[in-house]
Design a protein around this motif. Structure first.
Motif, PDB file in Angstrom:
ATOM      1  N   LYS A 181       0.827  -1.214   0.000  1.00  0.00           N
ATOM      2  CA  LYS A 181       0.000   0.000   0.000  1.00  0.00           C
ATOM      3  C   LYS A 181       0.857   1.258   0.000  1.00  0.00           C
ATOM      4  O   LYS A 181       1.925   1.286   0.610  1.00  0.00           O
ATOM      5  N   GLN A 182       0.346   2.269  -0.697  1.00  0.00           N
ATOM      6  CA  GLN A 182       1.030   3.557  -0.769  1.00  0.00           C
ATOM      7  C   GLN A 182      -0.004   4.665  -0.837  1.00  0.00           C
ATOM      8  O   GLN A 182      -1.139   4.438  -1.262  1.00  0.00           O
ATOM      9  N   ILE A 191       3.734   4.079   6.039  1.00  0.00           N
ATOM     10  CA  ILE A 191       3.328   3.772   4.669  1.00  0.00           C
ATOM     11  C   ILE A 191       4.108   4.666   3.690  1.00  0.00           C
ATOM     12  O   ILE A 191       4.300   5.851   3.954  1.00  0.00           O
ATOM     13  N   LEU A 208      -5.183   6.061  -2.364  1.00  0.00           N
ATOM     14  CA  LEU A 208      -4.593   4.927  -1.656  1.00  0.00           C
ATOM     15  C   LEU A 208      -4.408   3.842  -2.704  1.00  0.00           C
ATOM     16  O   LEU A 208      -5.365   3.436  -3.357  1.00  0.00           O
ATOM     17  N   GLU A 243      -2.677   0.051  -3.937  1.00  0.00           N
ATOM     18  CA  GLU A 243      -2.090  -1.227  -3.539  1.00  0.00           C
ATOM     19  C   GLU A 243      -1.734  -1.975  -4.810  1.00  0.00           C
ATOM     20  O   GLU A 243      -2.585  -2.207  -5.673  1.00  0.00           O
ATOM     21  N   LEU A 285      -7.282   1.826  -4.521  1.00  0.00           N
ATOM     22  CA  LEU A 285      -8.270   1.242  -3.612  1.00  0.00           C
ATOM     23  C   LEU A 285      -9.290   2.287  -3.173  1.00  0.00           C
ATOM     24  O   LEU A 285     -10.427   1.974  -2.877  1.00  0.00           O
ATOM     25  N   LEU A 330      -7.349   3.288   5.133  1.00  0.00           N
ATOM     26  CA  LEU A 330      -6.286   2.294   5.306  1.00  0.00           C
ATOM     27  C   LEU A 330      -6.746   1.097   6.140  1.00  0.00           C
ATOM     28  O   LEU A 330      -6.254  -0.003   5.964  1.00  0.00           O
TER      29      LEU A 330
END
Length: 108
Positions: free
Chosen positions: A21-22, A50, A82, A84, A89, A106
């Protein structure tokens, strides 16, 4: 963890190709709403590790345009994604960008 600033489409691609995740933030340096959202983003990042990146939409417009094109999400700023494994997402914009909204996204 410091926020990486993405200046080129190549840097954007390298960032989204990382596993896991970023968070990616589109920031307008001339907009007060964006300034507030960026503060919330930074406050959130102090509580987590993150990976995070920012694109300055005026200074690095080609990168900003590429993000809208690739993710097929209309450009807004401020805007947060967000990611992934290169997929979006969750995303939101403007006043909806808060420390709590990011945390919530998150934890889903």
């Amino acid at each position: 963890m410091p926020i990486k600033q993405l200046h080129s489409v190549e840097e954007f691609h390298q960032f989204v190709q990382q596993p896991g995740k970023q968070l990616l933030f589109k920031h307008s340096t001339t907009c007060p709403i964006s300034a507030k959202a960026y503060e919330e983003f930074q406050a959130f990042l102090k509580e987590t590790d993150i990976p995070a990146a920012v694109v300055l939409v005026i200074e690095d417009r080609p990168v900003s345009n590429q993000i809208a094109e690739e993710f097929e999400i209309k450009h807004e700023s401020p805007q947060i994604f967000l990611l992934e494994d290169g997929k979006v997402l969750w995303n939101t914009s403007h006043w909806k960008i808060t420390r709590d909204s990011i945390k919530e996204a998150l934890n889903q």
